[in-house]
Design an enzyme around this catalytic site. Structure first.
Site, PDB file in Angstrom:
ATOM      1  N   CYS A   1       0.776  -1.119   0.105  1.00 46.91           N
ATOM      2  CA  CYS A   1      -0.145   0.215   0.130  1.00 46.91           C
ATOM      3  C   CYS A   1       0.712   1.437  -0.127  1.00 46.91           C
ATOM      4  O   CYS A   1       0.319   2.294  -0.092  1.00 46.91           O
ATOM      5  CB  CYS A   1      -1.132   0.181   1.085  1.00 46.91           C
ATOM      6  SG  CYS A   1      -0.325   0.335   3.031  1.00 46.91           S
TER       7      CYS A   1
ATOM      8  N   CYS B   1      11.695  -8.276  12.651  1.00 51.01           N
ATOM      9  CA  CYS B   1      12.190  -9.283  11.354  1.00 51.01           C
ATOM     10  C   CYS B   1      11.344  -8.984  10.244  1.00 51.01           C
ATOM     11  O   CYS B   1      10.358  -9.562  10.412  1.00 51.01           O
ATOM     12  CB  CYS B   1      12.381 -10.473  12.123  1.00 51.01           C
ATOM     13  SG  CYS B   1      13.325 -11.558  10.959  1.00 51.01           S
TER      14      CYS B   1
ATOM     15  N   ARG C   1      13.498  -6.298  17.741  1.00 51.75           N
ATOM     16  CA  ARG C   1      14.107  -6.708  16.682  1.00 51.75           C
ATOM     17  C   ARG C   1      12.702  -6.858  15.890  1.00 51.75           C
ATOM     18  O   ARG C   1      12.180  -8.144  15.854  1.00 51.75           O
ATOM     19  CB  ARG C   1      14.987  -7.975  16.745  1.00 51.75           C
ATOM     20  CG  ARG C   1      15.290  -8.509  15.119  1.00 51.75           C
ATOM     21  CD  ARG C   1      16.474  -9.713  15.267  1.00 51.75           C
ATOM     22  NE  ARG C   1      16.005 -10.722  16.163  1.00 51.75           N
ATOM     23  CZ  ARG C   1      15.251 -11.856  15.569  1.00 51.75           C
ATOM     24  NH1 ARG C   1      15.046 -12.050  14.529  1.00 51.75           N
ATOM     25  NH2 ARG C   1      15.071 -12.844  16.379  1.00 51.75           N
TER      26      ARG C   1
ATOM     27  N   ASP D   1      14.806  -9.448  21.337  1.00 50.84           N
ATOM     28  CA  ASP D   1      16.202  -9.499  21.505  1.00 50.84           C
ATOM     29  C   ASP D   1      17.024  -8.637  20.473  1.00 50.84           C
ATOM     30  O   ASP D   1      18.160  -8.810  19.970  1.00 50.84           O
ATOM     31  CB  ASP D   1      16.637 -10.987  20.937  1.00 50.84           C
ATOM     32  CG  ASP D   1      16.059 -11.049  19.672  1.00 50.84           C
ATOM     33  OD1 ASP D   1      15.493 -10.500  18.937  1.00 50.84           O
ATOM     34  OD2 ASP D   1      16.475 -12.593  19.130  1.00 50.84           O
TER      35      ASP D   1
ATOM     36  N   HIS E   1       7.660 -10.447  11.918  1.00 52.14           N
ATOM     37  CA  HIS E   1       7.400 -10.675  13.555  1.00 52.14           C
ATOM     38  C   HIS E   1       8.302  -9.715  14.272  1.00 52.14           C
ATOM     39  O   HIS E   1       9.468  -9.275  13.688  1.00 52.14           O
ATOM     40  CB  HIS E   1       7.801 -12.200  13.628  1.00 52.14           C
ATOM     41  CG  HIS E   1       6.643 -13.009  13.159  1.00 52.14           C
ATOM     42  ND1 HIS E   1       6.863 -13.751  11.761  1.00 52.14           N
ATOM     43  CD2 HIS E   1       5.481 -13.518  13.650  1.00 52.14           C
ATOM     44  CE1 HIS E   1       5.877 -14.304  11.935  1.00 52.14           C
ATOM     45  NE2 HIS E   1       5.082 -14.474  12.720  1.00 52.14           N
TER      46      HIS E   1
ATOM     47  N   CYS F   1      19.947 -12.595  11.260  1.00 53.72           N
ATOM     48  CA  CYS F   1      18.703 -13.723  11.136  1.00 53.72           C
ATOM     49  C   CYS F   1      18.482 -13.690   9.613  1.00 53.72           C
ATOM     50  O   CYS F   1      17.715 -14.754   9.381  1.00 53.72           O
ATOM     51  CB  CYS F   1      17.628 -13.088  11.935  1.00 53.72           C
ATOM     52  SG  CYS F   1      16.779 -11.596  11.017  1.00 53.72           S
TER      53      CYS F   1
ATOM     54  N   HIS G   1       0.611  -8.867   6.176  1.00 52.82           N
ATOM     55  CA  HIS G   1       1.779  -9.335   7.038  1.00 52.82           C
ATOM     56  C   HIS G   1       2.989  -8.701   6.746  1.00 52.82           C
ATOM     57  O   HIS G   1       3.502  -8.968   5.433  1.00 52.82           O
ATOM     58  CB  HIS G   1       1.736 -10.918   6.557  1.00 52.82           C
ATOM     59  CG  HIS G   1       2.519 -11.665   7.433  1.00 52.82           C
ATOM     60  ND1 HIS G   1       2.787 -11.792   8.933  1.00 52.82           N
ATOM     61  CD2 HIS G   1       3.717 -12.088   6.781  1.00 52.82           C
ATOM     62  CE1 HIS G   1       4.143 -12.497   9.113  1.00 52.82           C
ATOM     63  NE2 HIS G   1       4.336 -12.929   8.078  1.00 52.82           N
TER      64      HIS G   1
END
Length: 161
Positions: free
Chosen positions: A65, A134, A132, A124, A120, A80, A117
């Site tokens: 969007c 991610c 964080r 940490d 997450h 990560c 979505h």
């Protein structure tokens, strides 16, 4: 994301109104890989996304969007495999939902404008927030700082006309 797909009338870096489309409408305006992450809560493979290792200065927007999400000053290397940020631009840039899928207890991060979505958030991260975020690269659009400034200057010039 392809420019043609952004012209569905919802993509904007300035419009803060909420976006409420049906799944069929989302399928029409989003490329398949963006739809999979945004609407089906998919995840890209670690260390494969276009922004996981991006070190350029600029701004990150929702690829669905155009909502302003993160700035590069809050991005950090977390090892990560996904772009990681310690805070969103504003408290309303993102919203949160519990995610107990896959036998885990996590907090899902959604776009504050279209509820797509994003990824997450974990406890940490580095100071000052200890968080964080991610985030999947596929659901991010990135504008380099110089490009953003150029658009800003063009906007100021047209305001004077």
């Amino acid at each position: 994301m392809e420019d043609g797909k952004k012209k569905g009338g919802i993509y904007s870096h300035t419009d803060a109104s909420k976006v409420n489309l049906t799944e069929e409408e989302w399928k029409e305006v989003l490329p398949e890989e963006v739809y999979h992450i945004a609407r089906e809560k998919g995840t890209e493979w670690a260390f494969t996304g276009k922004y996981w290792n991006n070190k350029e200065k600029g701004t990150y927007y929702c690829a669905a969007c155009g909502n302003l999400l993160f700035v590069s000053d809050t991005k950090f290397e977390s090892s990560c495999g996904w772009p990681s940020f310690f805070q969103p631009v504003t408290k309303t840039s993102v919203i949160y939902a519990p995610d107990n899928s896959h036998g885990m207890h996590r907090t899902e991060v959604l776009c504050g404008r279209c509820k797509s979505h994003l990824g997450h958030v974990f406890n940490d991260g580095p100071p000052p927030t200890g968080l964080r975020y991610c985030i999947n690269s596929v659901i991010l659009d990135f504008e380099k700082a110089q490009e953003a400034d150029k658009h800003y200057q063009q906007g100021k010039a047209s305001d004077k006309e």
